[in-house]
Design an enzyme around this catalytic site. Structure first.
Site, short mmCIF file in Angstrom:
data_model
loop_
_atom_site.label_atom_id
_atom_site.label_comp_id
_atom_site.label_asym_id
_atom_site.label_seq_id
_atom_site.Cartn_x
_atom_site.Cartn_y
_atom_site.Cartn_z
N LYS A 182 69.02 32.52 42.14
CA LYS A 182 68.91 31.32 41.30
C LYS A 182 67.60 31.29 40.52
O LYS A 182 67.57 30.93 39.36
CB LYS A 182 68.98 30.03 42.16
CG LYS A 182 70.28 29.85 42.91
CD LYS A 182 70.35 28.48 43.59
CE LYS A 182 69.34 28.29 44.71
NZ LYS A 182 69.61 29.10 45.91
N ARG B 222 70.49 19.77 47.47
CA ARG B 222 70.90 20.63 48.58
C ARG B 222 71.76 19.88 49.58
O ARG B 222 72.22 20.47 50.55
CB ARG B 222 69.65 21.16 49.29
CG ARG B 222 69.34 22.63 48.99
CD ARG B 222 68.08 22.97 49.77
NE ARG B 222 67.84 24.37 49.96
CZ ARG B 222 67.07 25.12 49.17
NH1 ARG B 222 66.53 24.63 48.09
NH2 ARG B 222 66.86 26.39 49.47
N ARG C 105 63.89 42.17 48.95
CA ARG C 105 62.89 41.26 48.41
C ARG C 105 61.67 41.22 49.34
O ARG C 105 60.54 41.26 48.89
CB ARG C 105 63.52 39.87 48.28
CG ARG C 105 62.71 38.90 47.50
CD ARG C 105 63.55 37.75 47.00
NE ARG C 105 63.73 36.75 48.04
CZ ARG C 105 64.37 35.61 47.86
NH1 ARG C 105 64.92 35.33 46.70
NH2 ARG C 105 64.50 34.75 48.83
N ARG D 258 56.62 35.87 51.28
CA ARG D 258 56.94 34.47 51.47
C ARG D 258 57.24 34.30 52.95
O ARG D 258 57.96 35.11 53.52
CB ARG D 258 58.22 34.19 50.66
CG ARG D 258 58.15 33.00 49.79
CD ARG D 258 59.41 32.90 48.96
NE ARG D 258 60.42 32.09 49.61
CZ ARG D 258 61.49 31.62 48.98
NH1 ARG D 258 61.69 31.90 47.72
NH2 ARG D 258 62.37 30.89 49.61
N ARG E 55 68.81 29.74 57.27
CA ARG E 55 68.94 29.12 55.95
C ARG E 55 70.40 29.13 55.48
O ARG E 55 70.88 28.17 54.86
CB ARG E 55 68.03 29.83 54.93
CG ARG E 55 66.60 29.27 54.97
CD ARG E 55 65.52 30.22 54.48
NE ARG E 55 65.72 30.92 53.25
CZ ARG E 55 65.50 30.42 52.03
NH1 ARG E 55 65.12 29.18 51.86
NH2 ARG E 55 65.67 31.17 50.97
P1 AMP Z 1 64.00 27.63 47.94
O1 AMP Z 1 62.80 28.23 47.28
O2 AMP Z 1 64.82 26.78 47.00
O3 AMP Z 1 64.82 28.63 48.67
O4 AMP Z 1 63.44 26.60 49.03
C1 AMP Z 1 62.64 27.03 50.12
C2 AMP Z 1 62.67 25.97 51.22
O5 AMP Z 1 62.12 24.74 50.71
C3 AMP Z 1 64.04 25.59 51.74
O6 AMP Z 1 64.52 26.49 52.75
C4 AMP Z 1 63.78 24.20 52.31
O7 AMP Z 1 63.09 24.26 53.54
C5 AMP Z 1 62.81 23.61 51.28
N1 AMP Z 1 63.55 22.96 50.18
C6 AMP Z 1 63.62 23.34 48.87
N2 AMP Z 1 64.39 22.51 48.16
C7 AMP Z 1 64.84 21.57 49.02
C8 AMP Z 1 65.70 20.46 48.90
N3 AMP Z 1 66.28 20.14 47.72
N4 AMP Z 1 65.95 19.69 50.01
C9 AMP Z 1 65.38 20.00 51.19
N5 AMP Z 1 64.56 21.05 51.39
C10 AMP Z 1 64.29 21.84 50.32
#
Ligand code: AMP
Length: 191
Positions: free
Chosen positions: A13, A88, A127, A138, A149
């Site tokens: 994404k 989410r 990655r 990360r 996840r």
């Molecule tokens: P991402 O970079 O989008 O994969 O997000 C990394 C982490 O941030 C996720 O695994 C969640 O712990 C937290 N996170 C990001 N966006 C959200 C969201 N919209 N709602 C809840 N937690 C989020």
């Protein structure tokens, strides 16, 4: 134009959102990036978020909704936003609908990047090893956290697919294509 880019963790994404933002003059809004920057700043939010993210769990809906609401009000978002990693949960999607309506805005497209899960593991491993090589690891990049996840994705985020399908907003692209191939499919949809 306001777009939600949707897909399981590791679906690609971020890369697609960045490209769409630059091609269409929109702002790429990644809640994950916002949380990671709060963590590196050591803010209250960052301190709260770090442990949750490292477990692969979700930050609470009300915290995330407030952050997105405030960000969308900033001047650079007038041309439209591409939301990556938000919503989410169905509660976040409902809050987004309400939030946009309150600002006289709406969602134009929800684009799902479809991938198969064994391929996701291969991608996340690549990655992680690329990040180890470049020193930009990360903390939620391990296969174990990815498993968590993905479980969280199935439980909390997958219900957004019928939610947006029912609204007639959902479009899907084949995320197993190359990055350029996925980009071309998205351009077709937005065309
Ligand atoms: P991402 O970079 O989008 O994969 O997000 C990394 C982490 O941030 C996720 O695994 C969640 O712990 C937290 N996170 C990001 N966006 C959200 C969201 N919209 N709602 C809840 N937690 C989020």
């Amino acid at each position: 134009m306001n777009i939600v880019l949707f897909g399981a963790p590791g679906a690609g994404k971020g890369a697609q959102a960045e490209r769409i933002a630059s091609v269409y003059g929109m702002v790429h809004l990644s809640t994950g990036e916002m949380l990671r920057s709060a963590i590196s700043l050591g803010s209250d939010l960052g301190v709260k978020a770090e442990e949750i993210i490292n477990r692969g769990e979700l930050i609470s809906d009300d915290i995330i909704v407030k952050i997105v609401d405030a960000r969308i009000d900033e001047d650079d978002c007038v041309k439209g936003v591409i939301l990556d990693g938000f919503p989410r949960t169905v509660a976040q999607a409902e809050a987004l609908d309400e939030m946009l309506a309150g600002k006289g805005l709406s969602l134009d497209h929800v684009i799902e990047i479809e991938v198969d899960e064994p391929a996701l593991f291969a991608r996340i491993e690549n990655r992680a090893s690329e990040r180890r090589r470049t020193g930009t690891t990360r903390s939620d990049d391990s296969a174990e956290i990815l498993r968590r996840r993905l479980a969280v994705y199935h439980e909390n985020s997958a219900p957004l697919l019928p939610y947006y399908r029912a609204k007639g907003l959902l479009r899907s692209v084949d995320g197993m294509a190359s990055i350029n191939g996925v980009a071309a499919q998205i351009d077709n949809l937005l065309g």
